[in-house]
Enzyme design. Sequence first.
Site, PDB file in Angstrom:
ATOM      1  NE  ARG A  22      62.482  47.990  80.803  1.00 54.85           N
ATOM      2  CZ  ARG A  22      61.194  47.735  80.544  1.00 54.85           C
ATOM      3  NH1 ARG A  22      60.347  47.593  81.528  1.00 54.85           N
ATOM      4  NH2 ARG A  22      60.781  47.659  79.308  1.00 54.85           N
ATOM      5  NE  ARG A  26      57.261  50.563  85.871  1.00 52.11           N
ATOM      6  CZ  ARG A  26      56.473  49.969  84.983  1.00 52.11           C
ATOM      7  NH1 ARG A  26      55.226  50.349  84.831  1.00 52.11           N
ATOM      8  NH2 ARG A  26      56.924  48.979  84.255  1.00 52.11           N
ATOM      9  NE  ARG A  35      56.958  56.458  84.662  1.00 54.98           N
ATOM     10  CZ  ARG A  35      55.764  56.950  84.412  1.00 54.98           C
ATOM     11  NH1 ARG A  35      55.312  57.981  85.106  1.00 54.98           N
ATOM     12  NH2 ARG A  35      55.002  56.444  83.457  1.00 54.98           N
ATOM     13  CG  ASP A  72      61.069  52.066  75.619  1.00 51.67           C
ATOM     14  OD1 ASP A  72      61.061  51.482  76.711  1.00 51.67           O
ATOM     15  OD2 ASP A  72      60.469  51.629  74.614  1.00 51.67           O
ATOM     16  CE1 TYR A 149      55.744  46.183  72.588  1.00 50.34           C
ATOM     17  CE2 TYR A 149      57.823  45.482  71.628  1.00 50.34           C
ATOM     18  CZ  TYR A 149      56.927  45.471  72.670  1.00 50.34           C
ATOM     19  OH  TYR A 149      57.197  44.748  73.809  1.00 50.34           O
TER      20      TYR A 149
HETATM   21  C1  LIG Z   1      60.268  45.397  74.786  1.00 52.82           C
HETATM   22  C2  LIG Z   1      61.063  46.568  75.354  1.00 52.82           C
HETATM   23  C3  LIG Z   1      60.570  47.889  75.592  1.00 52.82           C
HETATM   24  N1  LIG Z   1      61.625  48.622  76.096  1.00 52.82           N
HETATM   25  C4  LIG Z   1      62.747  47.852  76.206  1.00 52.82           C
HETATM   26  C5  LIG Z   1      62.430  46.561  75.705  1.00 52.82           C
HETATM   27  C6  LIG Z   1      63.398  45.417  75.529  1.00 52.82           C
HETATM   28  C7  LIG Z   1      63.751  44.744  76.790  1.00 52.82           C
HETATM   29  C8  LIG Z   1      62.624  43.943  77.402  1.00 52.82           C
HETATM   30  O1  LIG Z   1      62.172  42.978  76.805  1.00 52.82           O
HETATM   31  O2  LIG Z   1      62.235  44.329  78.530  1.00 52.82           O
HETATM   32  C9  LIG Z   1      64.096  48.233  76.638  1.00 52.82           C
HETATM   33  C10 LIG Z   1      64.245  49.238  77.717  1.00 52.82           C
HETATM   34  N2  LIG Z   1      63.279  49.990  78.342  1.00 52.82           N
HETATM   35  C11 LIG Z   1      63.858  50.786  79.273  1.00 52.82           C
HETATM   36  C12 LIG Z   1      65.260  50.607  79.233  1.00 52.82           C
HETATM   37  C13 LIG Z   1      66.212  51.507  80.019  1.00 52.82           C
HETATM   38  C14 LIG Z   1      67.410  51.018  80.555  1.00 52.82           C
HETATM   39  C15 LIG Z   1      67.323  49.968  81.658  1.00 52.82           C
HETATM   40  O3  LIG Z   1      67.304  48.764  81.320  1.00 52.82           O
HETATM   41  O4  LIG Z   1      67.380  50.349  82.840  1.00 52.82           O
HETATM   42  C16 LIG Z   1      65.513  49.599  78.285  1.00 52.82           C
HETATM   43  C17 LIG Z   1      66.841  48.963  77.882  1.00 52.82           C
HETATM   44  C18 LIG Z   1      63.157  51.713  80.161  1.00 52.82           C
HETATM   45  C19 LIG Z   1      61.711  51.536  80.401  1.00 52.82           C
HETATM   46  N3  LIG Z   1      60.730  51.317  79.462  1.00 52.82           N
HETATM   47  C20 LIG Z   1      59.509  51.304  80.070  1.00 52.82           C
HETATM   48  C21 LIG Z   1      59.681  51.540  81.461  1.00 52.82           C
HETATM   49  C22 LIG Z   1      58.575  51.676  82.483  1.00 52.82           C
HETATM   50  C23 LIG Z   1      57.932  53.012  82.248  1.00 52.82           C
HETATM   51  C24 LIG Z   1      57.470  53.718  83.488  1.00 52.82           C
HETATM   52  O5  LIG Z   1      58.302  54.315  84.215  1.00 52.82           O
HETATM   53  O6  LIG Z   1      56.259  53.707  83.711  1.00 52.82           O
HETATM   54  C25 LIG Z   1      61.063  51.680  81.668  1.00 52.82           C
HETATM   55  C26 LIG Z   1      61.757  51.989  82.983  1.00 52.82           C
HETATM   56  C27 LIG Z   1      58.207  51.180  79.371  1.00 52.82           C
HETATM   57  C28 LIG Z   1      58.087  50.139  78.315  1.00 52.82           C
HETATM   58  N4  LIG Z   1      58.941  49.956  77.267  1.00 52.82           N
HETATM   59  C29 LIG Z   1      58.520  48.893  76.495  1.00 52.82           C
HETATM   60  C30 LIG Z   1      57.324  48.402  77.043  1.00 52.82           C
HETATM   61  C31 LIG Z   1      56.546  47.228  76.503  1.00 52.82           C
HETATM   62  C32 LIG Z   1      57.040  49.197  78.162  1.00 52.82           C
HETATM   63  C33 LIG Z   1      55.792  49.151  79.005  1.00 52.82           C
HETATM   64  C34 LIG Z   1      55.806  48.031  79.974  1.00 52.82           C
HETATM   65  C35 LIG Z   1      56.177  48.543  81.322  1.00 52.82           C
HETATM   66  O7  LIG Z   1      55.524  49.509  81.762  1.00 52.82           O
HETATM   67  O8  LIG Z   1      57.093  47.971  81.941  1.00 52.82           O
HETATM   68  C36 LIG Z   1      59.217  48.414  75.298  1.00 52.82           C
END
Ligand SMILES: Cc1c2[nH]c(c1CCC(=O)O)Cc1[nH]c(c(CCC(=O)O)c1C)Cc1[nH]c(c(CCC(=O)O)c1C)Cc1[nH]c(c(C)c1CCC(=O)O)C2
Length: 339
Positions: A22, A26, A35, A72, A149
């Site tokens: 990640r 944010r 974003r 994602d 999910y």
């Molecule tokens: C379970 C999972 C998800 N997404 C992901 C996983 C597996 C890894 C882990 O366990 O964290 C993987 C993921 N999600 C994202 C990336 C991008 C690359 C990176 O790692 O920088 C990667 C590799 C961007 C993201 N994916 C998400 C964000 C935040 C969104 C935002 O900008 O508001 C980002 C940067 C959103 C997301 N995506 C997901 C959820 C549950 C959420 C909401 C929770 C949250 O808001 O943090 C599903």
Amino acid sequence: MKTLLRVLRGEALPTPPVWLMRQAGRYLPEYRATRAKAGSFLDLCYTPELAEEVTLQPIRRFGFDAAILFADILLIPQSLGLDLSFVEGEGPRLAWRREPRDLGSLRPLDEIDETLSPVYETVRRLSRSLPAETTLIGFAGAPWTVATYMAAGRGTPDQGPARRWMFGDPDGFAELIDRVTDATIHYLSCQIEAGAEVVKIFDSWAGALTPPMFERFAIRPAARIAAALKERHPDVPIIGFPRGAGALYRDFARGAGVDAIALDSQVPLGWARGALGDVALQGNLDPMLMVVGGTALEAEARRIRDEMAGHPHIFNLGHGITPDADPANVDRLLKAIRG
Ligand SMILES: Cc1c2[nH]c(c1CCC(=O)O)Cc1[nH]c(c(CCC(=O)O)c1C)Cc1[nH]c(c(CCC(=O)O)c1C)Cc1[nH]c(c(C)c1CCC(=O)O)C2
């Protein structure tokens, strides 16, 4: 050769390559600005020039050894026809087209690129714009984690709906896993063809599986993905991340056929070095230290680096960096590791 690729081919480097899960997110003000410009998280994922921009931001700021494609894991269920949205402050919501869990309503494999092709364009752009020394990592969710999910229609604390489906109707659930596995093989192959040099499979909820179900729904799908990718792209290393698997990390390392294993923060490194065989290991600093900083961060970073000395190691966190992390702590971390 790029440092990350050398480690993935089995070399132990005196200073491990570093990237953070990640790392585009944010906690960075420039991410929040892009974003906001995109409008929504999904618009950011599907607009190649903006997804490229946020992927590059942490590389410019910190000079990590690897960039991970910005996308994602939930884009796969969306490409299979589920309606996906992210509710501000609440996380993802997924809705099936007809009835929940109706596998007949999923879109066929040859239609998923109608949704996913912008992601391949992001990869193509990144393979041109990244610095020559930075490795580009593509990724997908593991079928089990994606299925949690799809079963619940949202994130859940205990993956209850997926576990209920899995134990109540294992063969029906296996069909879902197979469909997601096929889509994932196609999706990762296309990322590789577009320029991804490594791929990572995120099984974030692997820790919710019993040993027999871990074998069937975590190891076997990972093995099928790895075998299919190796057949088409034998030189592209694969990182597996069965987060929370505990003692089952060993079975995963033996059975999945991946080149490297990402460790969560609870895994003892001495044990992993002995038990997981010759594979490269990635991890496993507790992401909380990126919030706390100070000498606690420095001491842990050095402990991990020193415990892994002499073994092929990629420095990373045990899970994603959180929005409340301080970017200045990333500089402190890099200084502690690289000197
Ligand atoms: C379970 C999972 C998800 N997404 C992901 C996983 C597996 C890894 C882990 O366990 O964290 C993987 C993921 N999600 C994202 C990336 C991008 C690359 C990176 O790692 O920088 C990667 C590799 C961007 C993201 N994916 C998400 C964000 C935040 C969104 C935002 O900008 O508001 C980002 C940067 C959103 C997301 N995506 C997901 C959820 C549950 C959420 C909401 C929770 C949250 O808001 O943090 C599903």
